[in-house]
Design a protein around this motif. Sequence first.
Motif, PDB file in Angstrom:
ATOM      1  N   ARG A   7       3.194  50.156 -39.812  1.00  0.00           N
ATOM      2  CA  ARG A   7       3.527  51.578 -39.690  1.00  0.00           C
ATOM      3  C   ARG A   7       4.952  51.753 -39.169  1.00  0.00           C
ATOM      4  O   ARG A   7       5.723  52.580 -39.663  1.00  0.00           O
ATOM      5  CB  ARG A   7       2.531  52.243 -38.740  1.00  0.00           C
ATOM      6  N   TRP A   8       5.315  50.948 -38.187  1.00  0.00           N
ATOM      7  CA  TRP A   8       6.645  51.036 -37.575  1.00  0.00           C
ATOM      8  C   TRP A   8       7.736  50.607 -38.550  1.00  0.00           C
ATOM      9  O   TRP A   8       8.773  51.271 -38.677  1.00  0.00           O
ATOM     10  CB  TRP A   8       6.665  50.161 -36.319  1.00  0.00           C
ATOM     11  N   LEU A   9       7.504  49.507 -39.260  1.00  0.00           N
ATOM     12  CA  LEU A   9       8.505  49.014 -40.204  1.00  0.00           C
ATOM     13  C   LEU A   9       8.724  49.992 -41.353  1.00  0.00           C
ATOM     14  O   LEU A   9       9.864  50.234 -41.768  1.00  0.00           O
ATOM     15  CB  LEU A   9       8.067  47.652 -40.758  1.00  0.00           C
ATOM     16  N   LEU A  10       7.641  50.567 -41.866  1.00  0.00           N
ATOM     17  CA  LEU A  10       7.777  51.526 -42.964  1.00  0.00           C
ATOM     18  C   LEU A  10       8.535  52.769 -42.517  1.00  0.00           C
ATOM     19  O   LEU A  10       9.376  53.295 -43.247  1.00  0.00           O
ATOM     20  CB  LEU A  10       6.397  51.922 -43.487  1.00  0.00           C
ATOM     21  N   ALA A  11       8.240  53.242 -41.295  1.00  0.00           N
ATOM     22  CA  ALA A  11       8.941  54.425 -40.793  1.00  0.00           C
ATOM     23  C   ALA A  11      10.393  54.103 -40.476  1.00  0.00           C
ATOM     24  O   ALA A  11      11.281  54.942 -40.639  1.00  0.00           O
ATOM     25  CB  ALA A  11       8.238  54.953 -39.547  1.00  0.00           C
ATOM     26  N   ARG A  12      10.657  52.889 -40.043  1.00  0.00           N
ATOM     27  CA  ARG A  12      12.001  52.490 -39.602  1.00  0.00           C
ATOM     28  C   ARG A  12      12.929  52.191 -40.767  1.00  0.00           C
ATOM     29  O   ARG A  12      14.085  52.590 -40.783  1.00  0.00           O
ATOM     30  CB  ARG A  12      11.877  51.259 -38.707  1.00  0.00           C
ATOM     31  N   GLU A  54       4.870  54.843 -53.627  1.00  0.00           N
ATOM     32  CA  GLU A  54       4.826  53.454 -53.167  1.00  0.00           C
ATOM     33  C   GLU A  54       5.940  53.221 -52.160  1.00  0.00           C
ATOM     34  O   GLU A  54       7.074  53.636 -52.362  1.00  0.00           O
ATOM     35  CB  GLU A  54       4.976  52.499 -54.351  1.00  0.00           C
ATOM     36  N   MET A  55       5.605  52.536 -51.074  1.00  0.00           N
ATOM     37  CA  MET A  55       6.598  52.232 -50.046  1.00  0.00           C
ATOM     38  C   MET A  55       6.805  50.724 -49.961  1.00  0.00           C
ATOM     39  O   MET A  55       5.835  49.952 -49.961  1.00  0.00           O
ATOM     40  CB  MET A  55       6.164  52.779 -48.692  1.00  0.00           C
ATOM     41  N   THR A  56       8.062  50.331 -49.907  1.00  0.00           N
ATOM     42  CA  THR A  56       8.428  48.916 -49.810  1.00  0.00           C
ATOM     43  C   THR A  56       9.322  48.719 -48.597  1.00  0.00           C
ATOM     44  O   THR A  56      10.196  49.537 -48.323  1.00  0.00           O
ATOM     45  CB  THR A  56       9.165  48.454 -51.077  1.00  0.00           C
TER      46      THR A  56
END
Length: 644
Positions: free
Chosen positions: A277-282, A290-292
């Motif tokens: 969650r933190w890496l995707l938001a950061r 889609e999120m990478t």
Amino acid sequence: MGWIQMLEKTYDACEAIVGKKVNEDPILLPISHSTANAQIEVTIDLKGKFMPALSGIIPKDGEDKITIIPVTEDSASRSNGSCPHALCDKLCYVAGDYSLYTNEDKTEYYNDYINSLRKWTSSEFSNKWLQCVYLYLKKATLIQDLIKAKLLVLAEDGFLSENENKIQSVAQKDAMVRFAVWDNGEKHELWKEPEMYHSFIEYYKTNLHNCNIDYVTGEKIQCSEKHPSKIRNSGDKAKIFSANDTSGFTYRGRFANREQVASIGYETSQKAHNALRWLLARQGKYIDGEMTVVWKLPQNLKEKDSNLALDVVDLFGDTQETFLADFDWAAECRDEDDIELDRKFAEKLNQAMAGYRAKLQPDDEVIILSVDAATTGRLAVTYYQEVPGNEFIDRVLHWHQNCTWPRWIKLHETKKWVFINNTAPSPNEIALAAYGTEQEKGYLACSDKLKKTTIRRILPCIIGLSPKIPADIVKAAVNRASNPQAYSSFVWQNCVAPVACAMIKYNEFDGKVNSMELEKDRSYLFGQLLAILEKVEERALYLQESKTDDRLTNAKKMWNVYTRRPAITYERLYSHIVRAYLKRLNPGARAKIENEIMQIINVLRETDGFNNNPLNERYLLGYYEEREKLMKSKGEKSNEGGEE
């Protein structure tokens, strides 16, 4: 190593910043905690008394509206019924006098909450701040105190106003409350206190009794049945692990219960989900749902450094724009600055990659992970790959240096167009070139599903795991580039054809050659001929129509036929159309063009290549390179010829 282990190790490496605000980055949540948008802040003194002067409504657009709250497995995924959070919650849970000021009887909600809070307060992990909150809330006067402080408003019927006096667009009775304690002249915001995080984590561990084999670590530990949501954003309900169908066909014939499908340790699950969650938001990249995210795992996992370098190497093409934004060349026409722009772009790219390489240790791992949801409740890891740090930069640089073709690029920030010779198309541009159709406003679009699938297949090519771009993607782009009538001139010349050429070149040389010296085979030579024929017609029309006509040439109209039957189509174009147009040019220009045409024809005849066999995709390389040469030649000047 699997993606769960890698996320867990990333979380452990970042332990020093858990629960802390670092610069403008999102907060890495402690385990057993989640986030919520609170509307009311209540401050209490050490004697458990309400302090109206220090309490208030939280601004809707305030930087501090996101509140870290302790949650249980059940409360984190609650949908209906009584299931309280551990401390901060809605008024129906925390206010013992809720039923007196609303037309709803929520006594059960309050009783469940206060009993849960009492157990935590009575445990060995309690602290004085928690005891103050419990001492106050068990008085059951919260709403009464908020009304006296004019933080809540009653309607004429004596109940909380619903349609009016909303707080952050939320009805008063549905407001979320968070707590602070006034201690020795200082206000302690409990949602920010590490002591409160630690207190609940240690207390909640004693309430976990589902001991089982953790499929991640192989150890027999406390496992989780309900895993976190809110992975991509605060409103995301999709979960990676979820099993709630005990009466259907979920396990029948394969497993007896959910634990046989996947059993994951509670801490393992919490750390992995919070890190993701933190890496995707950061630093996540969002593409059509889609999120990478790309990050590196620090070599020394025990290092407590609040400035961990989890740098992103952009795999989607924005790196080019970042570098190009530093240059302020006008893009209305090409001039000698193009060479300088190309040189500086290459320098900036190499410098950036060198900077990334300097921050990577030989044993570092770079991880690429993508997630996407097919439904609102199910999230899937659609792509995962680990690459050694010492190879990753070389592979990405290899792509940006070799999958290139000259084209114009529009900068999003300055809205300027710049021409550059050594830019690689992004995965998004490749998807659009292969499957996109031009819209009314002059841009390409294709279905989100097709775009995401294509981008997912291009990623291995960029990080070097696949030596060639998939043939079907290249073929689709070539087919579209072979149909220029379907696009406006600018879109075809800068968004479709050059992307197709870049992919053809990359596959032909396996990305090992950074050179425009291409082998001039039969298809390549026929491509050159097509460019010459088209350019002759364009020049003649340019002169004939007083430099205002932009109509489609006959060469472009017969493009598709030319690729299938090149020899006979060339003869028809030359004898019936181009020969007449050549007469309109001055003798010097005409002789130069006729000489170049004859040289190509002679080579084709000598090699028995002047026939009607279909051309392969290399004809595009010959066409595009010859066209670029013609456009830069002196013969492009308007005074070189005239109508006869």
